[in-house]
Structures are given as structure tokens and as C-alpha cells.
Motif scaffolding. Structure first.
Motif, PDB file in Angstrom:
ATOM      1  N   TRP A  54     -11.359 -47.889  21.265  1.00 57.12           N
ATOM      2  CA  TRP A  54     -12.158 -47.505  22.407  1.00 57.12           C
ATOM      3  C   TRP A  54     -12.391 -48.416  23.446  1.00 57.12           C
ATOM      4  O   TRP A  54     -12.479 -49.750  23.041  1.00 57.12           O
ATOM      5  N   GLN A  55     -12.508 -48.328  24.765  1.00 59.81           N
ATOM      6  CA  GLN A  55     -13.124 -49.154  25.794  1.00 59.81           C
ATOM      7  C   GLN A  55     -13.875 -48.452  26.793  1.00 59.81           C
ATOM      8  O   GLN A  55     -13.228 -47.681  27.392  1.00 59.81           O
ATOM      9  N   ILE A  56     -15.194 -48.426  26.579  1.00 67.61           N
ATOM     10  CA  ILE A  56     -15.867 -47.576  27.530  1.00 67.61           C
ATOM     11  C   ILE A  56     -16.912 -48.213  28.693  1.00 67.61           C
ATOM     12  O   ILE A  56     -17.030 -49.292  28.432  1.00 67.61           O
ATOM     13  N   LEU A  57     -16.985 -47.495  29.716  1.00 66.40           N
ATOM     14  CA  LEU A  57     -18.020 -47.958  30.806  1.00 66.40           C
ATOM     15  C   LEU A  57     -19.412 -47.544  30.260  1.00 66.40           C
ATOM     16  O   LEU A  57     -19.673 -46.746  29.492  1.00 66.40           O
ATOM     17  N   PRO A  58     -19.938 -48.825  30.408  1.00 63.49           N
ATOM     18  CA  PRO A  58     -21.606 -48.627  30.032  1.00 63.49           C
ATOM     19  C   PRO A  58     -22.273 -47.574  30.847  1.00 63.49           C
ATOM     20  O   PRO A  58     -22.001 -47.712  32.204  1.00 63.49           O
ATOM     21  N   ASP A  65     -17.688 -52.954  34.796  1.00 65.34           N
ATOM     22  CA  ASP A  65     -17.860 -53.580  33.167  1.00 65.34           C
ATOM     23  C   ASP A  65     -17.395 -52.721  32.273  1.00 65.34           C
ATOM     24  O   ASP A  65     -17.334 -51.484  32.446  1.00 65.34           O
ATOM     25  N   PHE A  66     -16.738 -52.961  31.076  1.00 66.86           N
ATOM     26  CA  PHE A  66     -16.486 -52.224  29.904  1.00 66.86           C
ATOM     27  C   PHE A  66     -17.115 -52.846  28.447  1.00 66.86           C
ATOM     28  O   PHE A  66     -17.384 -53.959  28.637  1.00 66.86           O
ATOM     29  N   ASN A  67     -17.691 -51.957  27.859  1.00 62.56           N
ATOM     30  CA  ASN A  67     -18.203 -52.297  26.693  1.00 62.56           C
ATOM     31  C   ASN A  67     -17.057 -52.135  25.557  1.00 62.56           C
ATOM     32  O   ASN A  67     -16.131 -51.143  25.315  1.00 62.56           O
ATOM     33  N   GLY A 100     -17.982 -55.736  20.654  1.00 64.13           N
ATOM     34  CA  GLY A 100     -19.355 -55.924  21.012  1.00 64.13           C
ATOM     35  C   GLY A 100     -19.606 -56.730  22.309  1.00 64.13           C
ATOM     36  O   GLY A 100     -20.732 -56.772  22.825  1.00 64.13           O
ATOM     37  N   THR A 101     -18.335 -57.394  22.611  1.00 64.00           N
ATOM     38  CA  THR A 101     -18.513 -58.009  23.995  1.00 64.00           C
ATOM     39  C   THR A 101     -18.621 -56.950  25.185  1.00 64.00           C
ATOM     40  O   THR A 101     -17.987 -55.864  25.173  1.00 64.00           O
ATOM     41  N   LYS A 102     -18.767 -57.579  26.495  1.00 62.76           N
ATOM     42  CA  LYS A 102     -18.686 -56.893  27.780  1.00 62.76           C
ATOM     43  C   LYS A 102     -17.597 -57.637  28.359  1.00 62.76           C
ATOM     44  O   LYS A 102     -17.534 -58.580  28.581  1.00 62.76           O
ATOM     45  N   ARG A 103     -16.899 -56.713  29.156  1.00 62.21           N
ATOM     46  CA  ARG A 103     -15.638 -57.358  30.122  1.00 62.21           C
ATOM     47  C   ARG A 103     -15.624 -56.829  31.534  1.00 62.21           C
ATOM     48  O   ARG A 103     -15.653 -55.608  31.780  1.00 62.21           O
ATOM     49  N   ARG A 104     -15.614 -57.642  32.398  1.00 64.81           N
ATOM     50  CA  ARG A 104     -15.462 -57.014  33.751  1.00 64.81           C
ATOM     51  C   ARG A 104     -14.069 -57.278  34.002  1.00 64.81           C
ATOM     52  O   ARG A 104     -13.300 -57.965  33.892  1.00 64.81           O
ATOM     53  N   VAL A 105     -13.543 -55.960  34.563  1.00 65.46           N
ATOM     54  CA  VAL A 105     -12.125 -55.882  35.208  1.00 65.46           C
ATOM     55  C   VAL A 105     -12.131 -55.534  36.583  1.00 65.46           C
ATOM     56  O   VAL A 105     -12.724 -54.890  37.298  1.00 65.46           O
ATOM     57  N   ASN A 106     -11.289 -56.474  37.051  1.00 62.87           N
ATOM     58  CA  ASN A 106     -11.112 -56.454  38.717  1.00 62.87           C
ATOM     59  C   ASN A 106     -10.305 -55.165  38.976  1.00 62.87           C
ATOM     60  O   ASN A 106      -9.402 -54.982  38.390  1.00 62.87           O
ATOM     61  N   GLY A 107     -11.004 -54.499  40.148  1.00 62.09           N
ATOM     62  CA  GLY A 107      -9.810 -53.287  40.654  1.00 62.09           C
ATOM     63  C   GLY A 107     -10.967 -52.159  40.870  1.00 62.09           C
ATOM     64  O   GLY A 107     -12.416 -52.071  40.438  1.00 62.09           O
ATOM     65  N   TYR A 108     -10.434 -51.103  41.028  1.00 62.75           N
ATOM     66  CA  TYR A 108     -11.253 -49.850  41.434  1.00 62.75           C
ATOM     67  C   TYR A 108     -11.028 -48.831  40.108  1.00 62.75           C
ATOM     68  O   TYR A 108      -9.901 -48.932  39.465  1.00 62.75           O
ATOM     69  N   VAL A 109     -12.091 -48.460  39.557  1.00 68.71           N
ATOM     70  CA  VAL A 109     -12.366 -47.840  38.392  1.00 68.71           C
ATOM     71  C   VAL A 109     -11.265 -46.944  37.983  1.00 68.71           C
ATOM     72  O   VAL A 109     -10.740 -46.910  36.842  1.00 68.71           O
ATOM     73  N   SER A 110     -10.605 -45.816  38.869  1.00 68.50           N
ATOM     74  CA  SER A 110      -9.721 -45.038  38.243  1.00 68.50           C
ATOM     75  C   SER A 110      -8.368 -45.489  37.942  1.00 68.50           C
ATOM     76  O   SER A 110      -8.082 -45.406  36.872  1.00 68.50           O
TER      77      SER A 110
END
Ligand code: SGN
Ligand code: CA
Length: 515
Positions: free
Chosen positions: A143-147, A156-158, A162-172
């Protein structure tokens, strides 16, 4: 130490034995179909061309419908995000799965879900994107979910570790990228069940820069009941979800009035310089034009409606395009024929009907949700189902598809038998909405039959409503207590009690006792 090791060995052997015996009951794993469930957020059927929308084209959702079935009468049990996802996962009403509202509920992930059943039945499972259930996903290999609600730009993704990752780009686009990366590296020896949780088209409607201005030349017609006066409908009168009063110029419509106010907005803060420049180049001239017009009253409300529609539909455009990417991936990777694709929204949404945006009500636009399914080799392409189905039915349907026994406490019904035999129809839909905060919608429960709707409001507003959907499809004339409706009302109340008893909704039962 020795006994500990021995215990572990015994456990390992036991697990193995029970897994093997379970797996043997299943058909050969390789033949079982893959399942993709795409759940969008707040996507109105009024904005989907497969449902006859003239507002925009949604070629990819239409593709699923054309190659499969369009459910014309799909509904939700509780028209709001977290609760709807909990219903989808468990196949149980909110009062059974415990997630009644978005304000205080935390999903108890220890309970059973169709995902857990599939995973122990040999499926690989994944959930990517919006989750919104306030606890860690359980039963997933990945799983990789939006907080919470997530963000449109550079989300950002949870992560599982347990880490948080920010991914560049438009969410869809990002959600689809992560999905394809997971599909690329999945274990191909097992079937998979993947849930793609899109953020689009949730408030605030912030389109991909590629889609800005897509609908600027269109003048959208006001819905017939845009200027509703709410006569005889107390709960509807006191809501706080109108385009006129609730929808804000800045936060919602990006007319901040000043650079400082825009820079302080959480959604704008996340954009990089290129994204911000494209957004500004689009919205600033609109702001200037608005300033010059000095609109007030109805003219301003109607201007807000047009802006709302343009932003909402442009946001939906990226959703549809990314659904198309999922479908293309299946074709390119020769997975199409052995993969079932279900598309639905977590609920319906108002596009100006009654003058509103948002959802929550048992009234049609929020109660009813788009749902289409492609099931190659089983569902005839271009089918249209007029059967009442619900988000409650997703869990048992998926288990039915995977040939896994449907647990007895699941409250939904598999949609497959009714697709084969049109006489097997659900006659009544039961609904219960609990939240009593943002947007000021009174808690209520009720039923819908083919022709009528009976609603009981409580807590904020106390009272009944009754609609004849045949003569009043826009739900304007509350006939509760009106002459000539005595018999119908008594009959509907009986049916309501039957539903409450059937689903064991003790809160509703208590409320009715108190009246
Ligand atoms: C937020 C929105 C509401 C929306 C709820 C629930 N406000 O609170 O407009 O009804 O989410 O949405 S916002 O100011 O934060 O945008 S749901 O899809 O999660 O049910
Ligand atoms: Ca939602």
C-alpha cells in the motif's frame, strides 16, 4: 530457547497445512481473474458521458461501460468518503463496521474485509492512493496512501515502512505512476486485486495544468432546481453547502484577491515554480476580469457556478485520462481478458442541483453513485443494469468472482446473479447518514423503493420527508403528511422497519421508538 524454536516450527507446520488445505479448495490460481477497483472521490454521474452527461466527455469511463455493464441504479449506504470506503472493504453498513463519520471514526483494521479474504485465498493485494480510514491498511501486500484527503500538487504519501514520501507531479498522474510501478514488479504467478483510490474530484477542485481552461468556452445551464426555496424541507433549508453562501471565492474558486492571500493557501504553497506559473497564468486574468465586472447577487452566484463547473470538470478530465492509462496498461501487458475492472465513486455529488455542492443526503444526486464494470467473457459488452446495487455489494461480488466463500455476516449481495437473471432484484435500498458537523446536514436514515423515498431526520432536525420520484424526480415536494398519502406512508414505514431489522440498525430503531 529450544521450546521456543520448537513452537515456531509447530506454528509454521500448522500454518502451512491450513493454507494448503484452503488453497486446494480454490481453482488453479493462475486461472482466477485479476480485479481492479478504481474508487474516485466525489465524482458525480451527472459529469460522466456514459450516464448521458452533456457537460463533458469521459471516454475512458465510457470505455469500461461500453465493454461491460453500466449500473444505472447504484447507490451508497452513507454518502461520505471514509464511511463509503469502509463499506466497500467490509460489505457491511457503517453501524456494523464502526466507521460512521469522517469526524471521529477510526477504521478497526482488525476486522474482516474482502481484501483479507482474497489475500488468504492466494491473491496479491494492493491499495494505492486515497484511503482516508485513519488507521493502517491491513490485508495488503502493498500500500501507498495519501494522508487524509491528500493534496493535488506534489502529494505526500504514507509508505508501508512508516515513512512519508513527497512525489512531484499532479496527484492523478502520480497515483497511476505508482500503480503501474507496482503492477510491473508484482509476482506474476499469483492473481492480483488492486484498489486505485483517486483523490479527484474532491474539493478544492484544482485541475492538472494540462487541463486548465478545457471548458472555458462552455456556458453551463443552471440545474432546474438551482434556486430552490426549500419549502417544506427543514433540513435542506438549514444546510451549509450552497454555491451562493458556502463556496468561497479564494479557497474554492482561486480568486484570492491578493498575491499574499494566494501565497498563504495550503494548496498553492505546495506548487513548484513551473506549476505556480501555469496556474497563475490561468487564474490571474480571470481575477482581473471579475474585478472589472463588480458582480453582486444572482449574477455573482451564477458566475461562481460557472467557475465551479469549469474547475470541477477540468479536474475530472485528469481522472478519466488516468483511468484510460490503467486500461491501456492492461492491453499492453495482455492482461485485459483476465482482469475485471470496476469503477465507482465513493458517493455522488451536487453540481448545482438545489444550489449545492458536496454530498451527504439521501436525495438522488449524493445517494446515487456512478458504477461500471468490465468483466470479459462474462458480462456482455454494452449491458445496462437497472437493478438496485450498492457499494455494500462490492465485497461479496469480488469474493464471488474470486470463488471464495462469502462470509455470512456480510450484508451486501453479489451483483453477479442479478446480471444473469433480471428477475432477481433488490426492491428496497436502505440508507443511514450520521455526521452532524461541517455543512450542517442533519443525520438521517431512510429507504428508497422504485417509486418512493421515505426519510427520517433526527438530532439536528426532527421530522419526516416523503417523495414520489415518479412525479417529482428532483425531490422538491415533500408529501409527508399530505392528503392521499396515508396508505403509502404506512406501507413505507413498514418497509423501513423491515430494513432496520434486516440490517440490525439499533440506532435507527431507537430513534423511531422515541418519536
Ligand atoms: C472536507 C471538505 C468538505 C467535505 C469533507 C468530506 N472541506 O472536510 O467539503 O464534505 O471533506 O469529504 S474542505 O474545506 O476540507 O475541502 S469526503 O470526501 O472526505 O467525504
Ligand atoms: Ca468523497
Amino acid at each position: 530457547m529450544k521450546t521456543f524454536k520448537l513452537n515456531l516450527l509447530v506454528i509454521a507446520i500448522l500454518c502451512n497445512v491450513s493454507f494448503c488445505s484452503f488453497a486446494q479448495k480454490q481453482p488453479p490460481t493462475a486461472k482466477r481473474p485479476n480485479i481492479i477497483i478504481i474508487v474516485s472521490d466525489d465524482h458525480a454521474y451527472q459529469a460522466i458521458s456514459a450516464y448521458g452527461s452533456k457537460l463533458m466527455q469521459t471516454p475512458n469511463i465510457d470505455r469500461i461501460a461500453k465493454e461491460g455493464v453500466r449500473f444505472n441504479k447504484a447507490y451508497v449506504t452513507n454518502s461520505i468518503c471514509g464511511p463509503s470506503r469502509a463499506v466497500i472493504l467490509t460489505g457491511k453498513y457503517s453501524h456494523k463496521n464502526g466507521f460512521k463519520d469522517n469526524e471521529s471514526s477510526v477504521f478497526n483494521g482488525d476486522q474482516d474485509s474482502f481484501i483479507k479474504q482474497l489475500q488468504s485465498g492466494g491473491y496479491q493485494t494492493a491499495w494505492i492512493g486515497k484511503w482516508h480510514l485513519e488507521s493502517k491498511p491491513q490485508g495488503f501486500n502493498f500500500w501507498q496512501i495519501l494522508p487524509e484527503q491528500g493534496q493535488y500538487y506534489n502529494p505526500d504519501f504514507n509508505m508501508m515502512d512508516g515513512t512519508k514520501r513527497r512525489v512531484n507531479g499532479y496527484v492523478s498522474n502520480v497515483i497511476e505512476d505508482v500503480t503501474e510501478q507496482w503492477l510491473d514488479k508484482r509476482d506474476v504467478s499469483k492473481p492480483f486485486c488492486l484498489v486505485i483510490g483517486h483523490k479527484a474530484t474532491h474539493r478544492v477542485w484544482l485541475p492538472d495544468t494540462a487541463d486548465l481552461g478545457s471548458y472555458d468556452k462552455v456556458n453551463f445551464p443552471l440545474p432546474a432546481n438551482f434556486y430552490d426555496t426549500f419549502k417544506g424541507r427543514e433540513a435542506a433549508k438549514i444546510q451549509d453547502m450552497s454555491i451562493e453562501k458556502t463556496m468561497t471565492m479564494g479557497y474554492d474558486l482561486k480568486m484570492f484577491g491578493s498575491d499574499g492571500a494566494e501565497a498563504a493557501d495550503g494548496n498553492f504553497k505546495r506548487m513548484d515554480a513551473t506549476q505556480k506559473a501555469a496556474i497563475d497564468a490561468y487564474y490571474k486574468p480571470i481575477q482581473n476580469d471579475l474585478n472589472a465586472q463588480k458582480l453582486t447577487g444572482k449574477a455573482l452566484t451564477e458566475w461562481k457556478f460557472q467557475r465551479y463547473m469549469r474547475d470541477y470538470l477540468s479536474t475530472a478530465k485528469s481522472l478519466d485520462r488516468n483511468i484510460g492509462r490503467t486500461l491501456d496498461y492492461l492491453e499492453k501487458n495482455k492482461l485485459k481478458d483476465n482482469t475485471i475492472v470496476i469503477y465507482l465513486s465513493d458517493q455522488g455529488f451536487y453540481l448545482g442541483e438545489h444550489g449545492w455542492f458536496d454530498k451527504r443526503w439521501i436525495y438522488e444526486e449524493s445517494f446515487r453513485t456512478p458504477m461500471v464494470m468490465r468483466y470479459p467473457g462474462v458480462v456482455k459488452p454494452g449491458s445496462i443494469s437497472e437493478n438496485f446495487v450498492m457499494n455494500l455489494d462490492i465485497a461479496p461480488t469480488v469474493l464471488d468472482i474470486a470463488k471464495i466463500n462469502i462470509p455470512r455476516d456480510i450484508q451486501g449481495e453479489s451483483m453477479l446473479p442479478a446480471l444473469k437473471d433480471r428477475t432477481r432484484r433488490r426492491k428496497v435500498l436502505y440508507y443511514h447518514y450520521y455526521e452532524n458537523g461541517e455543512h450542517s446536514v442533519s443525520p438521517h436514515f431512510g429507504i428508497r423503493t422504485e417509486r418512493y423515498k421515505l426519510i427520517r431526520f433526527y438530532k439536528r432536525v426532527n421530522g419526516w420527508e416523503l417523495y414520489d420520484l415518479k412525479s417529482d424526480p428532483h425531490e422538491i415536494q415533500n408529501k409527508y403528511g399530505a392528503k392521499g398519502f396515508e396508505k403509502i406512508t404506512a406501507n413505507l414505514k413498514k418497509q423501513l422497519n423491515t430494513q432496520i431489522a434486516k440490517y440490525e440498525d439499533l440506532d435507527a430503531k431507537e430513534t423511531l421508538k422515541k418519536q
